[in-house]
Design an enzyme around this catalytic site. Sequence first.
Site, PDB file in Angstrom:
ATOM      1  N   HIS A  37       0.868  -1.185   0.000  1.00 30.95           N
ATOM      2  CA  HIS A  37       0.000   0.000   0.000  1.00 30.95           C
ATOM      3  C   HIS A  37       0.898   1.228   0.000  1.00 30.95           C
ATOM      4  O   HIS A  37       2.033   1.182   0.497  1.00 30.95           O
ATOM      5  CB  HIS A  37      -0.830  -0.059   1.291  1.00 30.95           C
ATOM      6  CG  HIS A  37      -1.860   1.015   1.423  1.00 30.95           C
ATOM      7  ND1 HIS A  37      -1.562   2.279   1.858  1.00 30.95           N
ATOM      8  CD2 HIS A  37      -3.207   1.007   1.220  1.00 30.95           C
ATOM      9  CE1 HIS A  37      -2.665   3.004   1.919  1.00 30.95           C
ATOM     10  NE2 HIS A  37      -3.678   2.253   1.529  1.00 30.95           N
ATOM     11  N   ASP A  51       3.404  -4.110   7.978  1.00 30.31           N
ATOM     12  CA  ASP A  51       2.152  -3.357   7.887  1.00 30.31           C
ATOM     13  C   ASP A  51       1.028  -4.363   8.144  1.00 30.31           C
ATOM     14  O   ASP A  51       0.699  -5.180   7.278  1.00 30.31           O
ATOM     15  CB  ASP A  51       2.053  -2.727   6.496  1.00 30.31           C
ATOM     16  CG  ASP A  51       0.705  -2.049   6.253  1.00 30.31           C
ATOM     17  OD1 ASP A  51      -0.219  -2.239   7.066  1.00 30.31           O
ATOM     18  OD2 ASP A  51       0.581  -1.356   5.228  1.00 30.31           O
ATOM     19  N   GLN A  99      -4.231  -5.034   7.296  1.00 35.27           N
ATOM     20  CA  GLN A  99      -5.234  -5.978   6.793  1.00 35.27           C
ATOM     21  C   GLN A  99      -5.126  -7.344   7.463  1.00 35.27           C
ATOM     22  O   GLN A  99      -5.920  -8.238   7.183  1.00 35.27           O
ATOM     23  CB  GLN A  99      -5.087  -6.151   5.272  1.00 35.27           C
ATOM     24  CG  GLN A  99      -5.242  -4.865   4.478  1.00 35.27           C
ATOM     25  CD  GLN A  99      -6.674  -4.334   4.488  1.00 35.27           C
ATOM     26  OE1 GLN A  99      -7.602  -4.983   5.006  1.00 35.27           O
ATOM     27  NE2 GLN A  99      -6.872  -3.153   3.936  1.00 35.27           N
ATOM     28  N   LYS A 111     -10.110  -0.620  10.794  1.00 33.36           N
ATOM     29  CA  LYS A 111     -10.322  -1.865  10.043  1.00 33.36           C
ATOM     30  C   LYS A 111     -10.556  -3.021  11.022  1.00 33.36           C
ATOM     31  O   LYS A 111     -10.902  -4.122  10.625  1.00 33.36           O
ATOM     32  CB  LYS A 111      -9.116  -2.167   9.161  1.00 33.36           C
ATOM     33  CG  LYS A 111      -8.851  -1.079   8.108  1.00 33.36           C
ATOM     34  CD  LYS A 111      -7.801  -1.529   7.135  1.00 33.36           C
ATOM     35  CE  LYS A 111      -7.110  -0.396   6.404  1.00 33.36           C
ATOM     36  NZ  LYS A 111      -7.924   0.309   5.436  1.00 33.36           N
ATOM     37  N   CYS A 157      -4.888   2.437  -3.502  1.00 34.20           N
ATOM     38  CA  CYS A 157      -3.627   2.998  -2.958  1.00 34.20           C
ATOM     39  C   CYS A 157      -2.479   2.018  -3.162  1.00 34.20           C
ATOM     40  O   CYS A 157      -1.658   1.801  -2.255  1.00 34.20           O
ATOM     41  CB  CYS A 157      -3.779   3.373  -1.481  1.00 34.20           C
ATOM     42  SG  CYS A 157      -5.052   4.590  -1.198  1.00 34.20           S
TER      43      CYS A 157
END
Length: 411
Positions: A128, A205, A208, A231, A369
Amino acid sequence: MTSARDAFDVARIRADFPILSRRVHGKPLVYLDSANTSQKPQAVIDAVDRFYRETNANVARAVHALGEAATSAYESARDKLARFVNATTRDEVVFTSGTTQAINTVAYSYVLPRLSPGDEILVTRMEHHANIVPWQLVAARTGAKVVPAPITPSGELIVEEFVARLNPRVKIAGVTHVSNVLGTINPIRELAKACRARGIPLLVDGSQAAPHLRVDVQALGCDFYALTGHKLFGPTGTGILWARREHLAAMPPFFGGGEMIRTVSFDGTTFADAPHKFEAGTPNIAGFVGLGAAIDYVNEVGLDTIGAVERDLLAYATEALKSVPGLRLFGEAKEKAAVLSFLIDGVHAHDLATLLDQEGIAVRSGHHCAHPLMQFFGVPATARASLAFYNTRDEVDALVAAIAKVRKLLA
Ligand code: C6P
């Protein structure tokens, strides 16, 4: 014996999320955009509401009853997040506005002071922008460069190629745990081991991943882990940077202001210990109280149950979408979370998403993104259905039926 998945009562779960019972354009809402932001259970909405009605005060600076209650509610969210990611201590959890702020903190506070011309920051082709652009900004200031590791056409990181790029010029590596476009689950333990063997810190990261997988930063073996609260069924404007204690201790603050100092004079300022030295100004107190409630909620449902339910939905949705003529699926990694990016021959992703919306179906369209990933696949955009444990097979069927309708209209 009934499995966790069989015992799962999705109707009861859905009743916890008030928004899921609303209608859109006269049709029942089918929310398939949880990778963008997830919906919030009543317990989170109540926690935020209760905070403002009963406890609202600023944190860490008022001795009155409300101030102490607000501080205790806010700090108890830190304890919950520390347990959630299995941090060694609660002081390794820095509150941020989300993953973006977390990665920027590492870029400016940890990496920038260590960069020299010719140095490299290794990422992957599936990142991303939040795990690309902050590195480019600090690289541009220092003459360093950002290097991408390649992926396969099915959307898997080529691990040997990643490892081959871990040379002594690399000052940090940044990898997404789960791709927001492809759903690919990256082998973080293996990557962390390779990084560690070469003395290169690894930032993960986890935006998700955290809503779908059990995250154990100690078992993963990474150095930094960023996640976003909205999220994870929590409020917007919340997130964390988890970092090894020794890194936080060695990092200068990135933002200055109130509540991050020990003493201030015009001769110089000394700073509070981590995590507070990274939390200048009044934070999103109610947001973190809500995030604490979201963590309680996720723990109650259970990440193993969530994983099992979502794996089942992913398998069902993959088969259903593959049966649609002219549909191209992006991302078929063996280890995959419930994210399905696709295109229909002859239909622009935005037109598809707009027409699906008319049917009450919320999917995201665009580059997500992730421009470099779109460039890899040679497309400007995809449509993306991202699922959560509150979705159902009926909703997948509704998506497939609506796509068939759009195809008749446009393809
Ligand atoms: N992805 C999506 O629809 P923030 O905005 O800081 O909460 O999260 C940024 C971010 C970072 N990394 C990954 C892997 C992400 O997926 C996101 C946010 C959303 O895919 C909005 S672009």
